[in-house]
Scaffold this motif. Structure first.
Motif, PDB file in Angstrom:
ATOM      1  N   LYS A 121      -8.729  -7.368   9.062  1.00 25.69           N
ATOM      2  CA  LYS A 121      -9.475  -6.125   8.848  1.00 25.69           C
ATOM      3  C   LYS A 121      -8.790  -5.025   9.644  1.00 25.69           C
ATOM      4  O   LYS A 121      -8.492  -5.203  10.827  1.00 25.69           O
ATOM      5  N   LEU A 122      -8.522  -3.888   8.985  1.00 21.70           N
ATOM      6  CA  LEU A 122      -7.949  -2.758   9.711  1.00 21.70           C
ATOM      7  C   LEU A 122      -9.043  -2.139  10.573  1.00 21.70           C
ATOM      8  O   LEU A 122     -10.139  -1.858  10.085  1.00 21.70           O
ATOM      9  N   PRO A 123      -8.774  -1.929  11.857  1.00 23.84           N
ATOM     10  CA  PRO A 123      -9.832  -1.510  12.783  1.00 23.84           C
ATOM     11  C   PRO A 123     -10.400  -0.121  12.519  1.00 23.84           C
ATOM     12  O   PRO A 123     -11.564   0.120  12.758  1.00 23.84           O
ATOM     13  N   HIS A 124      -9.618   0.785  11.993  1.00 20.41           N
ATOM     14  CA  HIS A 124     -10.091   2.163  11.849  1.00 20.41           C
ATOM     15  C   HIS A 124     -10.942   2.382  10.606  1.00 20.41           C
ATOM     16  O   HIS A 124     -11.800   3.248  10.596  1.00 20.41           O
ATOM     17  N   CYS A 125     -10.716   1.590   9.551  1.00 22.92           N
ATOM     18  CA  CYS A 125     -11.452   1.821   8.302  1.00 22.92           C
ATOM     19  C   CYS A 125     -12.181   0.577   7.798  1.00 22.92           C
ATOM     20  O   CYS A 125     -12.920   0.659   6.821  1.00 22.92           O
ATOM     21  N   SER A 126     -11.961  -0.566   8.409  1.00 24.26           N
ATOM     22  CA  SER A 126     -12.589  -1.839   8.058  1.00 24.26           C
ATOM     23  C   SER A 126     -12.199  -2.366   6.682  1.00 24.26           C
ATOM     24  O   SER A 126     -12.886  -3.219   6.128  1.00 24.26           O
ATOM     25  N   HIS A 127     -11.111  -1.875   6.094  1.00 31.55           N
ATOM     26  CA  HIS A 127     -10.637  -2.444   4.838  1.00 31.55           C
ATOM     27  C   HIS A 127      -9.994  -3.797   5.122  1.00 31.55           C
ATOM     28  O   HIS A 127      -9.304  -3.969   6.116  1.00 31.55           O
ATOM     29  N   ARG A 128     -10.251  -4.755   4.223  1.00 31.03           N
ATOM     30  CA  ARG A 128      -9.776  -6.128   4.405  1.00 31.03           C
ATOM     31  C   ARG A 128      -8.635  -6.427   3.441  1.00 31.03           C
ATOM     32  O   ARG A 128      -8.647  -6.005   2.287  1.00 31.03           O
ATOM     33  N   PHE A 129      -7.670  -7.223   3.942  1.00 36.81           N
ATOM     34  CA  PHE A 129      -6.509  -7.603   3.144  1.00 36.81           C
ATOM     35  C   PHE A 129      -6.046  -8.991   3.569  1.00 36.81           C
ATOM     36  O   PHE A 129      -6.328  -9.433   4.673  1.00 36.81           O
ATOM     37  N   ASP A 130      -5.283  -9.648   2.673  1.00 38.22           N
ATOM     38  CA  ASP A 130      -4.566 -10.852   3.075  1.00 38.22           C
ATOM     39  C   ASP A 130      -3.538 -10.435   4.118  1.00 38.22           C
ATOM     40  O   ASP A 130      -2.892  -9.393   3.975  1.00 38.22           O
ATOM     41  N   LEU A 131      -3.374 -11.226   5.148  1.00 35.23           N
ATOM     42  CA  LEU A 131      -2.419 -10.875   6.201  1.00 35.23           C
ATOM     43  C   LEU A 131      -1.004 -10.764   5.644  1.00 35.23           C
ATOM     44  O   LEU A 131      -0.272  -9.846   5.988  1.00 35.23           O
ATOM     45  N   GLU A 132      -0.622 -11.675   4.764  1.00 37.49           N
ATOM     46  CA  GLU A 132       0.726 -11.627   4.195  1.00 37.49           C
ATOM     47  C   GLU A 132       0.966 -10.324   3.433  1.00 37.49           C
ATOM     48  O   GLU A 132       2.028  -9.725   3.545  1.00 37.49           O
ATOM     49  N   CYS A 133      -0.012  -9.869   2.676  1.00 42.15           N
ATOM     50  CA  CYS A 133       0.143  -8.645   1.887  1.00 42.15           C
ATOM     51  C   CYS A 133       0.210  -7.407   2.776  1.00 42.15           C
ATOM     52  O   CYS A 133       1.093  -6.569   2.627  1.00 42.15           O
ATOM     53  N   VAL A 134      -0.736  -7.287   3.689  1.00 48.11           N
ATOM     54  CA  VAL A 134      -0.802  -6.078   4.501  1.00 48.11           C
ATOM     55  C   VAL A 134       0.333  -6.040   5.522  1.00 48.11           C
ATOM     56  O   VAL A 134       0.770  -4.972   5.925  1.00 48.11           O
ATOM     57  N   ALA A 135       0.851  -7.195   5.927  1.00 46.79           N
ATOM     58  CA  ALA A 135       1.975  -7.217   6.863  1.00 46.79           C
ATOM     59  C   ALA A 135       3.210  -6.596   6.232  1.00 46.79           C
ATOM     60  O   ALA A 135       3.923  -5.819   6.881  1.00 46.79           O
ATOM     61  N   VAL A 136       3.454  -6.898   4.967  1.00 43.90           N
ATOM     62  CA  VAL A 136       4.591  -6.300   4.265  1.00 43.90           C
ATOM     63  C   VAL A 136       4.371  -4.794   4.131  1.00 43.90           C
ATOM     64  O   VAL A 136       5.277  -3.995   4.367  1.00 43.90           O
ATOM     65  N   TRP A 137       3.163  -4.388   3.758  1.00 42.98           N
ATOM     66  CA  TRP A 137       2.845  -2.966   3.598  1.00 42.98           C
ATOM     67  C   TRP A 137       3.030  -2.225   4.920  1.00 42.98           C
ATOM     68  O   TRP A 137       3.689  -1.186   4.981  1.00 42.98           O
ATOM     69  N   LEU A 138       2.434  -2.738   5.987  1.00 43.77           N
ATOM     70  CA  LEU A 138       2.477  -2.042   7.270  1.00 43.77           C
ATOM     71  C   LEU A 138       3.857  -2.083   7.915  1.00 43.77           C
ATOM     72  O   LEU A 138       4.150  -1.275   8.792  1.00 43.77           O
ATOM     73  N   SER A 139       4.708  -2.998   7.503  1.00 45.20           N
ATOM     74  CA  SER A 139       6.068  -3.001   8.035  1.00 45.20           C
ATOM     75  C   SER A 139       6.870  -1.819   7.497  1.00 45.20           C
ATOM     76  O   SER A 139       7.862  -1.417   8.082  1.00 45.20           O
ATOM     77  N   LYS A 140       6.396  -1.235   6.391  1.00 47.18           N
ATOM     78  CA  LYS A 140       7.096  -0.102   5.786  1.00 47.18           C
ATOM     79  C   LYS A 140       6.324   1.205   5.863  1.00 47.18           C
ATOM     80  O   LYS A 140       6.877   2.276   5.663  1.00 47.18           O
ATOM     81  N   SER A 141       5.031   1.128   6.144  1.00 48.37           N
ATOM     82  CA  SER A 141       4.183   2.321   6.148  1.00 48.37           C
ATOM     83  C   SER A 141       3.178   2.243   7.284  1.00 48.37           C
ATOM     84  O   SER A 141       2.791   1.150   7.705  1.00 48.37           O
ATOM     85  N   ARG A 142       2.748   3.391   7.751  1.00 50.86           N
ATOM     86  CA  ARG A 142       1.748   3.435   8.830  1.00 50.86           C
ATOM     87  C   ARG A 142       0.360   3.791   8.306  1.00 50.86           C
ATOM     88  O   ARG A 142      -0.507   4.178   9.065  1.00 50.86           O
ATOM     89  N   THR A 143       0.163   3.668   7.013  1.00 52.58           N
ATOM     90  CA  THR A 143      -1.115   4.053   6.425  1.00 52.58           C
ATOM     91  C   THR A 143      -1.828   2.857   5.824  1.00 52.58           C
ATOM     92  O   THR A 143      -1.198   1.866   5.450  1.00 52.58           O
ATOM     93  N   CYS A 144      -3.144   2.977   5.703  1.00 46.34           N
ATOM     94  CA  CYS A 144      -3.934   1.955   5.025  1.00 46.34           C
ATOM     95  C   CYS A 144      -3.599   2.016   3.538  1.00 46.34           C
ATOM     96  O   CYS A 144      -3.529   3.100   2.965  1.00 46.34           O
ATOM     97  N   PRO A 145      -3.414   0.878   2.879  1.00 47.68           N
ATOM     98  CA  PRO A 145      -3.101   0.899   1.454  1.00 47.68           C
ATOM     99  C   PRO A 145      -4.202   1.513   0.588  1.00 47.68           C
ATOM    100  O   PRO A 145      -3.923   2.011  -0.490  1.00 47.68           O
ATOM    101  N   LEU A 146      -5.443   1.496   1.047  1.00 50.41           N
ATOM    102  CA  LEU A 146      -6.543   2.038   0.247  1.00 50.41           C
ATOM    103  C   LEU A 146      -6.835   3.511   0.533  1.00 50.41           C
ATOM    104  O   LEU A 146      -6.830   4.337  -0.356  1.00 50.41           O
ATOM    105  N   CYS A 147      -7.108   3.825   1.788  1.00 49.31           N
ATOM    106  CA  CYS A 147      -7.547   5.194   2.113  1.00 49.31           C
ATOM    107  C   CYS A 147      -6.419   6.087   2.618  1.00 49.31           C
ATOM    108  O   CYS A 147      -6.623   7.277   2.824  1.00 49.31           O
ATOM    109  N   ARG A 148      -5.238   5.528   2.824  1.00 46.87           N
ATOM    110  CA  ARG A 148      -4.043   6.253   3.283  1.00 46.87           C
ATOM    111  C   ARG A 148      -4.212   6.909   4.651  1.00 46.87           C
ATOM    112  O   ARG A 148      -3.498   7.821   5.009  1.00 46.87           O
ATOM    113  N   ASP A 149      -5.155   6.445   5.426  1.00 44.70           N
ATOM    114  CA  ASP A 149      -5.356   6.956   6.772  1.00 44.70           C
ATOM    115  C   ASP A 149      -4.316   6.328   7.691  1.00 44.70           C
ATOM    116  O   ASP A 149      -3.963   5.163   7.531  1.00 44.70           O
TER     117      ASP A 149
END
Length: 152
Positions: free
Chosen positions: A100-128
């Motif tokens: 769970k991302l601490p700032h927005c509480s959006h939930r993701f598979d760790l494998e999926c969000v790890a790849v996303w966050l390795s390239k971006s500093r934003t939440c995949p849903l709210c872009r915060d």
């Protein structure tokens, strides 16, 4: 006396935007590199913003941040819950690893969000920006705890 549009050359504003786009496109295509384009943009952007843009890195989140994301207990997951990135249900896996991302509480598979966050500093849903909400450690409390442990 001239009108505001004549004085500031804003008549036909949509045409001037098209002209600017055409100039930028021509500058980029003329020499095949982006140097002319960068020179034009440097003239248009104020110096303070240029410094911010140069200093800002478009890297992802550090690995330590990704590893420290809070895990979601399997008991807290519902049958219909699914990862927004891969669209797979969490409970389809026998051992789901959901964070769970601490700032927005959006939930993701760790494998999926790890790849996303390795390239971006934003939440995949709210872009915060996830790094702008890092919990700050209060140094005074840490020092007090260390001092207390020393004497008690």
């Amino acid at each position: 006396m001239s009108t505001y549009e004549e004085e500031h050359n804003t008549s036909g504003n949509s045409n001037s935007r098209r002209d600017l786009r055409a100039q930028i496109r021509n500058l980029y295509q003329e020499d095949g590199s982006s140097t002319a384009l960068l020179q034009l943009l440097a003239q248009l952007i104020p110096e303070s913003m240029q410094e911010e843009l140069l200093n800002e890195k478009e890297e992802g989140c550090p690995e330590t941040f990704i590893d420290s994301l809070p895990r979601v207990n399997k008991c807290d997951l519902k049958g219909a819950d699914a990862c927004s990135i891969c669209c797979c249900g969490y409970l389809d896996d026998t051992h789901p690893l959901v964070v769970k991302l601490p700032h927005c509480s959006h939930r993701f598979d760790l494998e999926c969000v790890a790849v996303w966050l390795s390239k971006s500093r934003t939440c995949p849903l709210c872009r915060d920006d996830v790094l702008s909400h890092k919990p700050k450690v209060d140094i005074s409390n840490v020092e007090l705890e260390e001092d207390w442990g020393m004497y008690g």
